[in-house]
Design an enzyme around this catalytic site. Sequence first.
Site, PDB file in Angstrom:
ATOM      1  N   HIS A 164      -5.612   6.374   0.883  1.00  0.00           N
ATOM      2  CA  HIS A 164      -4.428   5.798   0.237  1.00  0.00           C
ATOM      3  C   HIS A 164      -4.661   4.328  -0.082  1.00  0.00           C
ATOM      4  CE1 HIS A 164      -3.986   4.597   4.438  1.00  0.00           C
ATOM      5  NE2 HIS A 164      -3.270   3.575   3.983  1.00  0.00           N
ATOM      6  N   HIS A 205      -6.896  -1.806  -1.697  1.00  0.00           N
ATOM      7  CA  HIS A 205      -8.129  -1.073  -1.405  1.00  0.00           C
ATOM      8  C   HIS A 205      -7.832   0.334  -0.881  1.00  0.00           C
ATOM      9  CE1 HIS A 205      -6.869  -2.753   2.485  1.00  0.00           C
ATOM     10  NE2 HIS A 205      -7.414  -1.653   2.995  1.00  0.00           N
TER      11      HIS A 205
HETATM   12  P1  AMP Z   1      -5.268   0.141   5.124  1.00  0.00           P
HETATM   13  O1  AMP Z   1      -6.452   0.924   4.719  1.00  0.00           O
HETATM   14  O2  AMP Z   1      -4.335  -0.162   3.990  1.00  0.00           O
HETATM   15  O3  AMP Z   1      -4.584   0.679   6.327  1.00  0.00           O
HETATM   16  O4  AMP Z   1      -5.816  -1.310   5.512  1.00  0.00           O
HETATM   17  C1  AMP Z   1      -6.755  -1.485   6.548  1.00  0.00           C
HETATM   18  C2  AMP Z   1      -6.519  -2.823   7.176  1.00  0.00           C
HETATM   19  O5  AMP Z   1      -6.755  -3.864   6.248  1.00  0.00           O
HETATM   20  C3  AMP Z   1      -5.077  -3.013   7.666  1.00  0.00           C
HETATM   21  O6  AMP Z   1      -5.077  -3.056   9.062  1.00  0.00           O
HETATM   22  C4  AMP Z   1      -4.699  -4.363   7.083  1.00  0.00           C
HETATM   23  O7  AMP Z   1      -4.071  -5.128   8.072  1.00  0.00           O
HETATM   24  C5  AMP Z   1      -6.044  -4.970   6.722  1.00  0.00           C
HETATM   25  N1  AMP Z   1      -6.056  -6.066   5.760  1.00  0.00           N
HETATM   26  C6  AMP Z   1      -6.632  -7.229   6.073  1.00  0.00           C
HETATM   27  N2  AMP Z   1      -6.526  -8.093   5.056  1.00  0.00           N
HETATM   28  C7  AMP Z   1      -5.863  -7.467   4.059  1.00  0.00           C
HETATM   29  C8  AMP Z   1      -5.454  -7.872   2.744  1.00  0.00           C
HETATM   30  N3  AMP Z   1      -5.720  -9.084   2.267  1.00  0.00           N
HETATM   31  N4  AMP Z   1      -4.781  -6.981   1.987  1.00  0.00           N
HETATM   32  C9  AMP Z   1      -4.546  -5.745   2.469  1.00  0.00           C
HETATM   33  N5  AMP Z   1      -4.918  -5.312   3.712  1.00  0.00           N
HETATM   34  C10 AMP Z   1      -5.571  -6.164   4.502  1.00  0.00           C
END
Ligand code: AMP
Length: 256
Positions: free
Chosen positions: A111, A199
């Site tokens: 996602h 991402h």
């Molecule tokens: P997700 O795959 O969306 O769960 O993201 C993985 C991790 O990326 C999460 O624990 C977020 O806290 C971290 N993260 C760190 N920096 C960022 C950023 N600039 N934008 C989005 N997510 C971030």
Amino acid sequence: MAGLHLIKTYSSDSDEDKHDDDEKHDDSKIVNKQTRLALPASILSLKGVTHEEVIDNPSDHDGRIRSFKHERGNWATLVYIDYTTSDCLHTWMKSMLNELPVQGEIISNLHISLSRTLVLKFHWIESFVESLKLLCSGFHPFVVQLTDVKMYCNEEKTRTFLGIYCQNEDGTLKHLTDAIDCLLAEYQLPSFYEDISYHISFFWCLGDKQTYLKKILPSLTCSLNKYLAENVEDTYIHVKEIQCKIGNKCYSFGLK
Ligand code: AMP
């Protein structure tokens, strides 16, 4: 992924539990739990979760530590774009495991997060869902391009992720997250990152492993770009709907 998978293991309490508390505090009432009227189906389907108490045990979810404590009436919530890979891209992701200097796992529920993992109060769910639905209906579908491999760490530095960076040329994605942030502010919930990096996380490992992973990011990006050049159809995602997970109930909202 940090949020999405943990949300699954984070059920919440119901107004039935609140009912319990009320009863305990009113000695004049002697209520037999078994004779209590069932909750209306509409309420049950809104919540869509079981009602058991949650005792956190990191070994139940691969050593991951919950970022926030389970509390009565609190519902773990995430706004995101659901993404299903092609079999080929999934194979590419799995093949990257051999290139990594750390042990970890490939993520299956892919996602793009559009919020942090939030804690929503039970009595806010209905209006929040309605507002989010309305908000999404004001945005046109948009396209996201997969570009390079980046690494991310959760705020507690307990987990590190590898993700495919997602670029949106027309700015819709940023406008959408800005609008979601405004909605979250109405509920006094934290906004998304100031320096958002959209991402798709595809790998995670325990601890802060950024020092190890940093070195291999250029070669991972190189490999991804080679893959995308040969599989152009995997380069773009056409976003037509937005998802929101509250407890273990998923909502889908169509764009304009
Ligand atoms: P997700 O795959 O969306 O769960 O993201 C993985 C991790 O990326 C999460 O624990 C977020 O806290 C971290 N993260 C760190 N920096 C960022 C950023 N600039 N934008 C989005 N997510 C971030």
